[in-house]
Write a protein that holds these residues in place. Structure first.
Motif, PDB file in Angstrom:
ATOM      1  N   MET A 208      39.662  36.781  36.640  1.00  0.00           N
ATOM      2  CA  MET A 208      38.243  36.494  36.442  1.00  0.00           C
ATOM      3  C   MET A 208      37.406  37.776  36.422  1.00  0.00           C
ATOM      4  SD  MET A 208      38.115  33.270  39.114  1.00  0.00           S
ATOM      5  CE  MET A 208      36.366  32.945  38.882  1.00  0.00           C
ATOM      6  N   LEU A 209      38.009  38.898  36.820  1.00  0.00           N
ATOM      7  CA  LEU A 209      37.275  40.160  36.866  1.00  0.00           C
ATOM      8  C   LEU A 209      37.187  40.783  35.482  1.00  0.00           C
ATOM      9  CD1 LEU A 209      38.943  41.748  40.037  1.00  0.00           C
ATOM     10  CD2 LEU A 209      36.710  40.633  39.919  1.00  0.00           C
ATOM     11  N   PRO A 210      36.098  41.545  35.218  1.00  0.00           N
ATOM     12  CA  PRO A 210      36.019  42.296  33.958  1.00  0.00           C
ATOM     13  C   PRO A 210      37.179  43.288  33.862  1.00  0.00           C
ATOM     14  CG  PRO A 210      33.887  42.260  35.065  1.00  0.00           C
ATOM     15  CD  PRO A 210      34.894  41.692  36.034  1.00  0.00           C
ATOM     16  N   GLY A 211      37.482  43.738  32.651  1.00  0.00           N
ATOM     17  CA  GLY A 211      38.650  44.569  32.401  1.00  0.00           C
ATOM     18  C   GLY A 211      38.803  45.754  33.317  1.00  0.00           C
ATOM     19  N   VAL A 212      37.747  46.545  33.483  1.00  0.00           N
ATOM     20  CA  VAL A 212      37.821  47.750  34.302  1.00  0.00           C
ATOM     21  C   VAL A 212      38.085  47.398  35.754  1.00  0.00           C
ATOM     22  CG1 VAL A 212      36.574  49.775  35.132  1.00  0.00           C
ATOM     23  CG2 VAL A 212      36.353  49.065  32.742  1.00  0.00           C
ATOM     24  N   TRP A 213      37.347  46.406  36.274  1.00  0.00           N
ATOM     25  CA  TRP A 213      37.490  46.055  37.681  1.00  0.00           C
ATOM     26  C   TRP A 213      38.837  45.389  37.963  1.00  0.00           C
ATOM     27  CZ3 TRP A 213      34.707  48.449  40.966  1.00  0.00           C
ATOM     28  CH2 TRP A 213      33.423  48.864  40.619  1.00  0.00           C
ATOM     29  N   ARG A 214      39.395  44.731  36.954  1.00  0.00           N
ATOM     30  CA  ARG A 214      40.736  44.176  37.147  1.00  0.00           C
ATOM     31  C   ARG A 214      41.757  45.294  37.309  1.00  0.00           C
ATOM     32  NH1 ARG A 214      45.552  42.600  35.118  1.00  0.00           N
ATOM     33  NH2 ARG A 214      46.224  40.445  35.571  1.00  0.00           N
ATOM     34  N   GLN A 215      41.604  46.349  36.534  1.00  0.00           N
ATOM     35  CA  GLN A 215      42.513  47.485  36.663  1.00  0.00           C
ATOM     36  C   GLN A 215      42.351  48.169  38.017  1.00  0.00           C
ATOM     37  OE1 GLN A 215      44.915  48.089  34.413  1.00  0.00           O
ATOM     38  NE2 GLN A 215      44.128  46.259  33.380  1.00  0.00           N
ATOM     39  N   VAL A 216      41.108  48.246  38.494  1.00  0.00           N
ATOM     40  CA  VAL A 216      40.868  48.830  39.813  1.00  0.00           C
ATOM     41  C   VAL A 216      41.520  47.975  40.897  1.00  0.00           C
ATOM     42  CG1 VAL A 216      39.085  49.391  41.518  1.00  0.00           C
ATOM     43  CG2 VAL A 216      38.734  49.982  39.111  1.00  0.00           C
ATOM     44  N   ALA A 217      41.422  46.643  40.743  1.00  0.00           N
ATOM     45  CA  ALA A 217      41.987  45.731  41.742  1.00  0.00           C
ATOM     46  C   ALA A 217      43.490  45.882  41.862  1.00  0.00           C
ATOM     47  CB  ALA A 217      41.639  44.288  41.392  1.00  0.00           C
ATOM     48  N   LEU A 218      44.147  46.328  40.797  1.00  0.00           N
ATOM     49  CA  LEU A 218      45.607  46.472  40.836  1.00  0.00           C
ATOM     50  C   LEU A 218      46.056  47.594  41.764  1.00  0.00           C
ATOM     51  CD1 LEU A 218      46.509  45.941  37.071  1.00  0.00           C
ATOM     52  CD2 LEU A 218      46.675  44.302  38.952  1.00  0.00           C
ATOM     53  N   PHE A 219      45.130  48.462  42.184  1.00  0.00           N
ATOM     54  CA  PHE A 219      45.473  49.507  43.145  1.00  0.00           C
ATOM     55  C   PHE A 219      45.422  48.997  44.577  1.00  0.00           C
ATOM     56  CE2 PHE A 219      44.241  51.995  39.441  1.00  0.00           C
ATOM     57  CZ  PHE A 219      45.221  52.993  39.417  1.00  0.00           C
ATOM     58  N   ASN A 220      44.981  47.767  44.751  1.00  0.00           N
ATOM     59  CA  ASN A 220      44.916  47.143  46.067  1.00  0.00           C
ATOM     60  C   ASN A 220      46.237  46.423  46.339  1.00  0.00           C
ATOM     61  OD1 ASN A 220      44.433  45.646  48.367  1.00  0.00           O
ATOM     62  ND2 ASN A 220      42.603  44.633  47.598  1.00  0.00           N
ATOM     63  N   PRO A 221      47.065  46.900  47.269  1.00  0.00           N
ATOM     64  CA  PRO A 221      48.372  46.264  47.493  1.00  0.00           C
ATOM     65  C   PRO A 221      48.276  44.822  47.969  1.00  0.00           C
ATOM     66  CG  PRO A 221      47.882  47.843  49.234  1.00  0.00           C
ATOM     67  CD  PRO A 221      46.836  48.035  48.182  1.00  0.00           C
ATOM     68  N   ILE A 222      47.160  44.453  48.612  1.00  0.00           N
ATOM     69  CA  ILE A 222      47.024  43.090  49.119  1.00  0.00           C
ATOM     70  C   ILE A 222      46.951  42.095  47.961  1.00  0.00           C
ATOM     71  CG2 ILE A 222      45.684  41.580  50.625  1.00  0.00           C
ATOM     72  CD1 ILE A 222      46.984  43.904  52.051  1.00  0.00           C
ATOM     73  N   VAL A 223      46.462  42.536  46.810  1.00  0.00           N
ATOM     74  CA  VAL A 223      46.396  41.672  45.629  1.00  0.00           C
ATOM     75  C   VAL A 223      47.774  41.106  45.311  1.00  0.00           C
ATOM     76  CG1 VAL A 223      46.074  41.657  43.126  1.00  0.00           C
ATOM     77  CG2 VAL A 223      44.360  42.729  44.584  1.00  0.00           C
ATOM     78  N   TYR A 224      48.778  41.950  45.353  1.00  0.00           N
ATOM     79  CA  TYR A 224      50.132  41.531  45.007  1.00  0.00           C
ATOM     80  C   TYR A 224      50.676  40.536  46.024  1.00  0.00           C
ATOM     81  CZ  TYR A 224      49.806  45.542  41.871  1.00  0.00           C
ATOM     82  OH  TYR A 224      49.404  46.419  40.901  1.00  0.00           O
ATOM     83  N   LEU A 225      50.343  40.741  47.307  1.00  0.00           N
ATOM     84  CA  LEU A 225      50.808  39.823  48.347  1.00  0.00           C
ATOM     85  C   LEU A 225      50.190  38.445  48.178  1.00  0.00           C
ATOM     86  CD1 LEU A 225      50.642  42.135  51.494  1.00  0.00           C
ATOM     87  CD2 LEU A 225      52.475  41.894  49.836  1.00  0.00           C
TER      88      LEU A 225
END
Length: 253
Positions: free
Chosen positions: A190-207
């Motif tokens: 649901m995040l815009p393209g840039v912010w989605r890429q930034v979110a991928l640096f957050n390891p908790i996202v993957y968990l």
């Protein structure tokens, strides 16, 4: 393997949970129940479904991990910091038990408490929102794996901290914010393209995405990547703990 030593440490750590029942279990459950009341029942009824899952049900995996991650770190860090603070760590180090046995006792107890808490929150969630778990065995296994990983991290934190204030810095200032920003209340798609890429640096996202897949079979990321990252964190934390016991860092000072 000295199972008597492991059992003694394990039971002693679990006993601390029952002595502080409200702080250890009741308080996190009440806080999480408020999230379900506000976001699941009140706001969730007005939100659109995400990937075919009702919003109230969608946030359940994230809210479980929100509590499990912070409690795993806090329980393990306090468990090893307290003997250092009162000086009983020297008795533990001089006892005829290995570093592995100490680690299994402390981390095992912290992970057990977190898993129990996660299951209680799961039961609490069922009182507020209806949902079914697509892969219950995988969900439980993944919950155990995450609890062990962050209990190991908490063990490292407890050895690093030189004051009670530092024990709270990482859970409150790092783990909780990253969990809130890791897709607990939304899908990263649901995040815009840039912010989605930034979110991928957050390891908790993957968990969270991996844990959500075990519930509903949906994920914004490949589940195997989430599983691989969790194992990677587990191996990294284990290597750090082995180094600490070999060097005596923060154990003998």
């Amino acid at each position: 393997m000295n199972f008597y030593a492991i059992r003694a440490i394990y039971i002693n750590e679990l006993g601390r949970t029952w002595r502080t029942l409200f702080q250890s279990i009741a308080s996190p459950v009440i806080s999480t129940a408020l999230y379900f009341v506000v976001f699941g029942s009140a706001i969730g009824s007005r939100m659109q479904a995400i990937d075919g899952v009702a919003y109230g049900a969608f946030i359940v995996p994230g809210l479980i991990l929100l509590t499990v991650l912070t409690e795993s770190v806090s329980n393990a860090s306090f468990g090893i910091y307290l003997p250092r603070f009162i000086g009983t760590i020297y008795e533990l180090l001089s006892a005829p038990i290995s570093a592995l046995e100490v680690l299994v006792g402390f981390v095992g107890a912290a992970a057990t408490k977190s898993v129990i808490l996660g299951l209680i929150i799961f039961g609490t969630a069922r009182l507020f929102v209806p949902f079914e778990v697509a892969h219950p065995v995988l969900a439980f296994g993944y919950l155990v794996l995450i609890s062990m990983t962050f209990a190991l991290f908490g063990f490292i934190l407890g050895l690093w901290a030189d004051g009670f204030e530092k024990l709270q810095i990482i859970p409150l200032m790092v783990i909780s914010p990253l969990t809130f920003l890791g897709g607990t209340f939304y899908s990263i798609d649901m995040l815009p393209g840039v912010w989605r890429q930034v979110a991928l640096f957050n390891p908790i996202v993957y968990l969270i995405e991996g844990f959500r897949w075990t519930f509903y079979g949906i994920s914004a990321l490949t589940p195997l990547i989430s599983l691989g990252l969790t194992f990677g964190l587990l191996v990294l934390c284990s290597a750090v703990v082995v180094w600490i016991f070999k060097t005596g860092y923060r154990l003998r000072s």
